[in-house]
Enzyme design. Structure first.
Site, PDB file in Angstrom:
ATOM      1  N   ARG A  42       0.784  -1.236   0.000  1.00 25.97           N
ATOM      2  CA  ARG A  42       0.000   0.000   0.000  1.00 25.97           C
ATOM      3  C   ARG A  42       0.818   1.290   0.000  1.00 25.97           C
ATOM      4  O   ARG A  42       0.261   2.360  -0.168  1.00 25.97           O
ATOM      5  CB  ARG A  42      -0.958  -0.003   1.199  1.00 25.97           C
ATOM      6  N   ARG A  51      -5.997  -1.762  -6.173  1.00 26.74           N
ATOM      7  CA  ARG A  51      -6.748  -2.574  -5.208  1.00 26.74           C
ATOM      8  C   ARG A  51      -8.068  -1.914  -4.783  1.00 26.74           C
ATOM      9  O   ARG A  51      -8.916  -2.577  -4.179  1.00 26.74           O
ATOM     10  CB  ARG A  51      -5.887  -2.801  -3.946  1.00 26.74           C
TER      11      ARG A  51
HETATM   12  C1  1CP Z   1       1.877 -12.033   9.016  1.00 23.93           C
HETATM   13  C2  1CP Z   1       1.694 -12.004   7.515  1.00 23.93           C
HETATM   14  C3  1CP Z   1       0.455 -11.774   6.851  1.00 23.93           C
HETATM   15  N1  1CP Z   1       0.717 -11.855   5.482  1.00 23.93           N
HETATM   16  C4  1CP Z   1       2.052 -12.070   5.265  1.00 23.93           C
HETATM   17  C5  1CP Z   1       2.661 -12.205   6.530  1.00 23.93           C
HETATM   18  C6  1CP Z   1       4.111 -12.561   6.720  1.00 23.93           C
HETATM   19  C7  1CP Z   1       4.984 -11.371   6.666  1.00 23.93           C
HETATM   20  C8  1CP Z   1       4.870 -10.456   7.852  1.00 23.93           C
HETATM   21  O1  1CP Z   1       5.280 -10.868   8.945  1.00 23.93           O
HETATM   22  O2  1CP Z   1       4.357  -9.343   7.663  1.00 23.93           O
HETATM   23  C9  1CP Z   1       2.748 -12.266   3.978  1.00 23.93           C
HETATM   24  C10 1CP Z   1       2.425 -11.389   2.852  1.00 23.93           C
HETATM   25  N2  1CP Z   1       1.282 -10.652   2.658  1.00 23.93           N
HETATM   26  C11 1CP Z   1       1.346  -9.997   1.445  1.00 23.93           C
HETATM   27  C12 1CP Z   1       2.547 -10.378   0.810  1.00 23.93           C
HETATM   28  C13 1CP Z   1       2.831  -9.969  -0.614  1.00 23.93           C
HETATM   29  C14 1CP Z   1       4.097  -9.854  -1.187  1.00 23.93           C
HETATM   30  C15 1CP Z   1       4.997  -8.728  -0.707  1.00 23.93           C
HETATM   31  O3  1CP Z   1       5.617  -8.907   0.356  1.00 23.93           O
HETATM   32  O4  1CP Z   1       5.134  -7.746  -1.417  1.00 23.93           O
HETATM   33  C16 1CP Z   1       3.241 -11.226   1.707  1.00 23.93           C
HETATM   34  C17 1CP Z   1       4.605 -11.872   1.533  1.00 23.93           C
HETATM   35  C18 1CP Z   1       0.339  -9.113   0.867  1.00 23.93           C
HETATM   36  C19 1CP Z   1      -0.532  -8.347   1.792  1.00 23.93           C
HETATM   37  N3  1CP Z   1      -1.244  -8.855   2.844  1.00 23.93           N
HETATM   38  C20 1CP Z   1      -1.973  -7.843   3.434  1.00 23.93           C
HETATM   39  C21 1CP Z   1      -1.734  -6.636   2.736  1.00 23.93           C
HETATM   40  C22 1CP Z   1      -2.363  -5.282   3.020  1.00 23.93           C
HETATM   41  C23 1CP Z   1      -3.821  -5.244   2.726  1.00 23.93           C
HETATM   42  C24 1CP Z   1      -4.257  -4.720   1.386  1.00 23.93           C
HETATM   43  O5  1CP Z   1      -3.517  -4.502   0.462  1.00 23.93           O
HETATM   44  O6  1CP Z   1      -5.481  -4.486   1.239  1.00 23.93           O
HETATM   45  C25 1CP Z   1      -0.832  -6.939   1.706  1.00 23.93           C
HETATM   46  C26 1CP Z   1      -0.277  -6.030   0.660  1.00 23.93           C
HETATM   47  C27 1CP Z   1      -2.890  -8.015   4.558  1.00 23.93           C
HETATM   48  C28 1CP Z   1      -2.307  -8.664   5.758  1.00 23.93           C
HETATM   49  N4  1CP Z   1      -1.932  -9.989   5.841  1.00 23.93           N
HETATM   50  C29 1CP Z   1      -1.405 -10.239   7.070  1.00 23.93           C
HETATM   51  C30 1CP Z   1      -1.399  -9.033   7.816  1.00 23.93           C
HETATM   52  C31 1CP Z   1      -0.852  -8.869   9.226  1.00 23.93           C
HETATM   53  C32 1CP Z   1      -1.938  -8.708  10.231  1.00 23.93           C
HETATM   54  C33 1CP Z   1      -1.498  -8.826  11.674  1.00 23.93           C
HETATM   55  O7  1CP Z   1      -1.169  -9.926  12.114  1.00 23.93           O
HETATM   56  O8  1CP Z   1      -1.510  -7.810  12.354  1.00 23.93           O
HETATM   57  C34 1CP Z   1      -2.001  -8.048   7.015  1.00 23.93           C
HETATM   58  C35 1CP Z   1      -2.285  -6.623   7.360  1.00 23.93           C
HETATM   59  C36 1CP Z   1      -0.869 -11.550   7.465  1.00 23.93           C
END
Ligand code: 1CP
Length: 369
Positions: A42, A51
């Protein structure tokens, strides 16, 4: 048939920049490779625009959307690797759990696991190819569309981190509901961790078959465990995943690929992690680079670990911090990254300054050898 369903995991374009892969294997490089956790995210206006109004997991299920979001950061910055846009929580979904991404709240499970009996609610047999085939298709499409620019990283959450989400029902600061299981229901905990491990192994092998050129396993919730609990409930499964993925690749006639383990706040486990069959150990910013080198004894490559908040500093300051970091890690067996993911309010220009500083300082160090 979706428009890209005919794209197959073969005849991929030749890889032009293999710096990340060479650093992961501890080989010689011309510059230190760099990528950022959450580089598809984001903080990029084009990400927010793309998105807007779309459901998060619907986006994850569209190979075309995942491909576009994976490529976005590479159009801006000379990153040395791409990571497939997806989420770790697609695995609990494959097990039959409902997971929603709520704006302002993050991932939410309306019906988390409460007691060991709830394990009955999980799918007995998960057909990974059909439940998670959309991730494989996203990887295949993205690998083609990357045109060999940089390698594509696949990933999964680690068993303990996924278990904690499945019990907590979302993010948590104490993880006390999930930890309650470890102390009160250790056997049921192991049953769940084992089930997750089996699926993760198949999922990761499937990702490589689909075109992933490296894999990262996220143990994001290592920090709420102590060394004893980590040794019992996290480490054995992390090791099992590395060994079985490597065996699985061999059986499929595929080449070995580098695997990265990132156990956030798992500083107490660094020695163990360096002997857990991963080529690379990812570090958060609480670990001193020189101490990490000593404690891992040159057995693995290291990845990390600038405090993401250092990106709030000026460009000059970022450059100085990166200089010290690269000097401390050394240029061999090192992949620069942040110590955790980028935050949504970060300035893309600062990310650019970070990438440029890694390349410039490491090139200078390597030329003076
Ligand atoms: C804990 C975790 C998550 N996803 C990923 C991880 C591992 C990496 C880390 O520790 O952050 C990989 C993980 N998640 C994502 C990726 C994409 C690839 C990259 O890293 O660019 C990876 C490796 C993508 C992702 N995933 C999410 C977003 C934002 C939301 C949106 O865009 O509308 C995004 C961009 C949502 C998300 N997904 C998650 C959270 C954390 C919530 C919490 O425990 O407090 C959140 C906020 C869960």
């Amino acid at each position: 048939m979706e428009k890209n369903d005919h794209i197959l995991p073969k005849d991929f374009p030749e890889l032009k920049n293999d710096t990340f892969l060479r650093a992961a294997r501890g080989e010689e490089v011309e510059h230190v490779p760099v990528w950022c956790m959450r580089q598809a995210g984001r903080y990029l206006p084009e990400f927010r625009e793309f998105r807007a109004g779309k459901d998060f997991f619907q986006t994850c299920r569209s190979p075309e959307d995942c491909c576009e979001l994976t490529l976005q950061p590479l159009r801006r910055f000379p990153f040395d690797a791409a990571i497939i846009f997806s989420d770790i929580l697609v695995v609990p979904q494959a097990l039959g759990m409902d997971v929603q991404m709520l704006a302002g709240k993050g991932p939410t499970f309306p019906e988390p696991l409460k007691e060991p009996d709830d394990l009955q609610r999980l799918r007995k047999k998960v057909d990974v190819a059909s439940e998670l085939g959309y991730v494989f298709r996203a990887i295949t499409l993205t690998r083609h569309k990357l045109e060999g620019k940089v390698p594509l990283i696949g990933f999964s959450g680690a068993p303990w981190t996924l278990m904690s989400y499945m019990i907590e029902g979302g993010g948590s600061t104490t993880h006390s509901k999930a930890k309650r299981w470890l102390y009160r229901h250790p056997e049921a905990s192991h049953v769940l961790l084992k089930r997750l491990t089996d699926i993760i192994v198949e999922y990761l092998v499937g990702q490589v078959k689909a075109g992933a050129q490296a894999l990262q396993v996220f143990e994001s919730h290592a920090g709420c465990l102590g060394p004893v609990e980590f040794k019992e409930f996290a480490l054995p499964y992390l090791k099992d995943i590395a060994c079985r993925v490597k065996d699985g690749l061999k059986e499929e006639g595929l080449d070995n690929i580098p695997m990265v383990v990132f156990a956030k706040d798992g500083h107490y486990a660094l020695e163990d992690l360096s002997q857990s069959h991963y080529e690379v150990v990812g570090l958060d910013w609480t670990i001193d680079p020189r101490a990490a080198r000593n404690r891992t004894g040159g057995k693995v490559s290291l990845q990390g670990n600038m405090d993401p908040c250092a990106l709030y500093a000026t460009k000059e300051c970022i450059s100085e911090i990166v200089k010290s970091m690269v000097e401390a890690f050394g240029t061999r067996g090192y992949i620069a990254n942040l110590g955790h993911g980028l935050y949504p309010d970060m300035d893309p220009e600062s990310v650019g300054a970070f990438v440029e500083a890694v390349h410039a300082h490491s090139r200078r160090l390597l030329n003076h050898k």
